[in-house]
Scaffold this active site. Structure first.
Site, PDB file in Angstrom:
ATOM      1  N   SER A  83      25.041  41.479 -68.516  1.00 49.58           N
ATOM      2  CA  SER A  83      23.977  40.876 -67.713  1.00 49.58           C
ATOM      3  C   SER A  83      23.913  41.577 -66.369  1.00 49.58           C
ATOM      4  O   SER A  83      24.862  42.242 -65.951  1.00 49.58           O
ATOM      5  CB  SER A  83      24.240  39.387 -67.492  1.00 49.58           C
ATOM      6  OG  SER A  83      25.207  39.185 -66.467  1.00 49.58           O
ATOM      7  N   ASP A  84      22.800  41.439 -65.670  1.00 53.70           N
ATOM      8  CA  ASP A  84      22.783  41.825 -64.266  1.00 53.70           C
ATOM      9  C   ASP A  84      23.443  40.697 -63.474  1.00 53.70           C
ATOM     10  O   ASP A  84      23.810  39.649 -64.020  1.00 53.70           O
ATOM     11  CB  ASP A  84      21.343  42.085 -63.799  1.00 53.70           C
ATOM     12  CG  ASP A  84      21.292  43.078 -62.640  1.00 53.70           C
ATOM     13  OD1 ASP A  84      22.283  43.184 -61.887  1.00 53.70           O
ATOM     14  OD2 ASP A  84      20.260  43.756 -62.482  1.00 53.70           O
ATOM     15  N   TYR A  85      23.593  40.917 -62.189  1.00 55.99           N
ATOM     16  CA  TYR A  85      24.322  39.998 -61.312  1.00 55.99           C
ATOM     17  C   TYR A  85      23.738  38.586 -61.400  1.00 55.99           C
ATOM     18  O   TYR A  85      22.605  38.352 -60.989  1.00 55.99           O
ATOM     19  CB  TYR A  85      24.226  40.530 -59.895  1.00 55.99           C
ATOM     20  CG  TYR A  85      25.127  39.914 -58.861  1.00 55.99           C
ATOM     21  CD1 TYR A  85      26.283  40.564 -58.449  1.00 55.99           C
ATOM     22  CD2 TYR A  85      24.811  38.700 -58.269  1.00 55.99           C
ATOM     23  CE1 TYR A  85      27.100  40.024 -57.467  1.00 55.99           C
ATOM     24  CE2 TYR A  85      25.615  38.146 -57.294  1.00 55.99           C
ATOM     25  CZ  TYR A  85      26.766  38.808 -56.894  1.00 55.99           C
ATOM     26  OH  TYR A  85      27.575  38.264 -55.916  1.00 55.99           O
ATOM     27  N   GLY A  92      22.543  37.119 -63.859  1.00 57.68           N
ATOM     28  CA  GLY A  92      21.324  37.055 -64.666  1.00 57.68           C
ATOM     29  C   GLY A  92      21.281  35.848 -65.570  1.00 57.68           C
ATOM     30  O   GLY A  92      20.214  35.248 -65.776  1.00 57.68           O
TER      31      GLY A  92
END
Length: 762
Positions: free
Chosen positions: A304-306, A308
């Site tokens: 995931s992104d930060y 997310g």
């Protein structure tokens, strides 16, 4: 039989820790196989894990390091101490950390993981190495302007090797998002608006980060293609905003650069923040499983992104943390970054049967497989070497590469009367503007480890280049977005006492990058007032534009006889610019993004569709596709950039003008340098499919070549087209090509005529 040895890095951590690792279950699992049967290796360890330990392997957290905090590039997470984080590692509740601070931090964490945890599984250390580690290279958008994938490979190789020397295994780069709205600040991380340029740069950067000797090499870092997918299409250029595009657009514009990155060997990808047609990418099963896994066969890791997964709640897609965890995980996100949701909620979701154990094991296998490929099971300390961290960063070789890359990223927009290059002696130079001097705004956005304090500024670079530094006067004149008391008066006085003015204006590095969307892509008003006052002195002006995006330029900047786009060039910013200003290096970069006439045009890109009422170039007609005040064109188009030579295009040869369905067509043109200076021209091949079952763009870049020409030299430049170059996504959403007539240009930019003709596909 694979032979294992205790490396010097393992010895450095202490004999006791090394012995504990050699006796660990994870090490034993590695010894049980021949090094090629990866599933057996992973299974042996996986079978010993508790559900919580499995969820721990899927948990990635920002490093909390007592030895010095990493640069904050995101909203702060839950407060924690380094000791508390090490305790989580020891308990098997964290599989990796990111954006930490060097070999000593990594050493302490890796000891906790491989000596003190139950299963001794190595930690994974990640970081945002976007355009350099301690040696900072030009921001990726600037480097894309070199139109030189080999240069991008070399800088990524140097950045990866420096990062690996500090204990980093995995970089969250390259960003391969096609970006066509200059208001979006994150365009600095990618290669601009064109599909082909993004594809070749994605390939080059992946190969650079990962090196030529396999991921287990101690100077290799794993690449992560991001952000999957279509983050660059955020509505109104607003970061994190909604994306609603057709599947055809995804497959034609936004997917190809990811496919290139995976073909180059990127073993990981990052789910994007944005939603796609109502479904956030972080929980988009069609995107992350059906397309990525089932269709493309990607077998690597999705992170995931930060936060997310946490953001699924704010999207209105998940009701709470538990549901967000389930939706993201089942959609295909293997590893959760920063939220802590997976370690908190996956054990219970598995216990209730809402998440199958099979899916949990699948994700853990992918994390363990990455660690195996990185060589961490063989030697978890292979990149943790304090000596290498001291000696292999900011080397003379890397700084020289930063200077080379910087000078080859500068774009010459305008050079009336051949004002440039400037002579190195005999002229008084007034260097004016908020970016004229000082250790600020040099390395650019999105750099975690390099600093402006270690970079060389413009004033220093110019004084190093000229014969008599006393002839250089430096005056700030204006702040970046606010006037200075008496600043304009001082600047005017400096200009009046000079033979030539070098005006350094533009954006600060805080005006581009993540979360830095702009509603007006213009030089700030106080700097425009400074430019007007300097122009009024009548002295010749060279404008240097510091920017992280395409800008809508206006008078008086446009009236300057010479304009250079100098971007953010990194550690050797000042010397690189000076090399071009004084002709030590001839400008050879081209715009990777179109500079529009006005902010109101964006999003603008050269490869737009015709519409049913196209506006003739240079002729504003009513009831045509144009604005009241500007044409539907760029002020400075994609691919534009001048040299210090005078370049001409002639003698188009269409090779018979007919491309057989399964054959090839070679076309060529003669490129000549009629000027006084040596030059490097970027020769570009564009086509247009004039009639198709799906309407096609007015031009599409299909190939380019960098050609070095001495004064008076000419050469024939050839390109070979095949059926594959003419493919588009057809009515059934599959790649297709249709017989018919094609226009072709060999030209110096996307909107220049160059030489043009037609060919047919049989």
């Amino acid at each position: 039989m694979t032979h294992y040895r205790t490396s010097r890095r393992a010895v450095l951590m202490g004999a006791g820790a090394a012995a504990a690792w050699l006796a660990s279950p994870a090490r034993a699992a590695m010894q049980a196989v021949d090094g090629t049967s990866l599933p057996r290796t992973v299974e042996a360890l996986l079978g010993r894990m508790t559900v919580e330990e499995k969820a721990g392997q899927l948990t990635l957290m920002a490093a909390a390091w007592a030895g010095g905090a990493a640069v904050s590039l995101n909203p702060a997470g839950a407060a924690t101490s380094f000791d508390a984080q090490v305790a989580e590692v020891r308990a098997g509740r964290i599989g990796g950390v990111f954006n930490g601070n060097g070999a000593e931090m990594a050493r302490q964490m890796q000891i906790a993981a491989t000596r003190e945890s139950r299963l001794k599984v190595p930690m994974l250390f990640a970081a945002d190495i976007i355009h350099g580690f301690r040696t900072v290279f030009p921001m990726p958008l600037a480097e894309a302007g070199s139109f030189d994938p080999e240069l991008a490979r070399r800088t990524a190789r140097a950045a990866g090797a420096e990062a690996a020397a500090a204990g980093i295994d995995w970089t969250f780069a390259p960003m391969v998002d096609v970006a066509r709205d200059a208001r979006w600040g994150r365009g600095i991380e990618g290669a601009g608006e064109d599909v082909l340029l993004n594809r070749v740069m994605a390939d080059a950067r992946v190969r650079g980060f990962q090196g030529e000797n396999g991921l287990a090499a101690p100077d290799a870092v794993a690449a992560c293609a991001k952000h999957f997918a279509a983050y660059g299409a955020a509505e109104a250029g607003l970061d994190y905003n909604t994306v609603d595009v057709s599947e055809r657009t995804l497959r034609e514009i936004y997917f190809p650069s990811f496919q290139s990155a995976f073909e180059a060997g990127a073993p990981t990808t990052m789910a994007s923040f944005n939603e796609l047609s109502g479904v956030p990418a972080t929980a988009n099963e069609w995107l992350l499983t059906q397309v990525l896994r089932d269709e493309w066969g990607f077998d690597g890791l999705v992170v995931s992104d930060y936060t997310g997964d946490m953001e699924l709640i704010a999207h209105g897609f998940a009701a709470d943390e538990r549901e967000a965890t389930r939706l993201a995980f089942l959609a295909g996100v293997d590893m959760s970054m920063q939220s802590g949701f997976y370690i908190r909620h996956l054990p219970d979701l598995v216990a209730t049967g809402e998440v199958p154990m099979k899916r949990l094991d699948q994700a853990v296998r992918r994390v363990l497989a990455l660690k195996v490929h990185l060589g961490l099971f063989d030697d978890p300390f292979r990149r943790i070497d304090p000596e290498r961290e001291r000696t292999k960063v900011r080397t003379a070789e890397n700084l020289a590469l930063a200077r080379e890359a910087g000078s080859r990223s500068v774009v010459l927009l305008k050079n009336d009367g051949e004002l440039l290059p400037l002579p190195r002696s005999g002229r008084r130079i007034a260097l004016i503007g908020p970016f004229a001097a000082g250790q600020h705004d040099l390395i650019g956005p999105w750099n975690v480890y390099g600093t402006d304090a270690e970079a060389v500024d413009l004033a220093t670079g110019i004084r190093m280049a000229v014969a008599d530094p006393a002839l250089v006067t430096v005056t700030e004149g204006s702040g970046i977005d606010a006037p200075l008391d008496g600043g304009i008066e001082q600047a005017v006085a400096a200009a009046q006492g000079a033979d030539v003015v070098v005006l350094a204006i533009g954006e600060s590095q805080r005006m581009s990058g993540e979360a830095q969307s702009r509603t007006e892509i213009a030089v700030p008003a106080p700097q425009m007032a400074l430019a007007a006052a300097v122009a009024a002195t009548g002295k010749p002006v060279v404008v240097l534009l510091r920017t992280g995006r395409a800008l809508a330029l206006e008078q008086p900047v446009l009236d300057a006889p010479a304009i250079l786009v100098t971007w953010f060039l990194g550690s050797q910013d000042g010397p690189a610019i000076a090399d071009v200003l004084f002709g030590q290096v001839a400008p050879s970069a081209r715009l990777p993004v179109s500079f529009p006439f006005a902010t109101g045009q964006v999003p603008y890109h050269y490869a737009h569709k015709s519409t049913g009422r196209p506006n003739p170039p240079g002729n504003l007609q009513e009831y045509k596709a144009r604005y009241r005040d500007w044409p539907n064109a760029a002020r400075f188009p994609f691919g534009h950039g001048l040299t210090y030579g005078t370049i001409s295009y002639s003698a188009l040869d269409l090779g018979g003008g007919r491309l057989a369905r399964d054959g090839k067509l070679t076309v060529s043109a003669t490129i000549a340098n009629n000027g006084r200076y040596a030059a490097t021209e970027v020769v570009q091949l564009y086509i247009r499919d004039t009639t198709a079952s799906i309407t096609r763009p007015v031009r599409e870049l299909k190939a380019f070549r960098r050609v070095a020409l001495a004064p008076g030299e000419s050469t024939a430049v050839s390109f070979t087209l095949s059926r594959a170059d003419l493919l588009f996504i057809g009515t059934n959403l599959e790649p297709t090509v249709e017989p018919g007539r094609f226009q072709l240009w060999i030209a110096p930019s996307a909107e220049a005529e160059g030489v043009s003709g037609e060919f047919t596909l049989a």
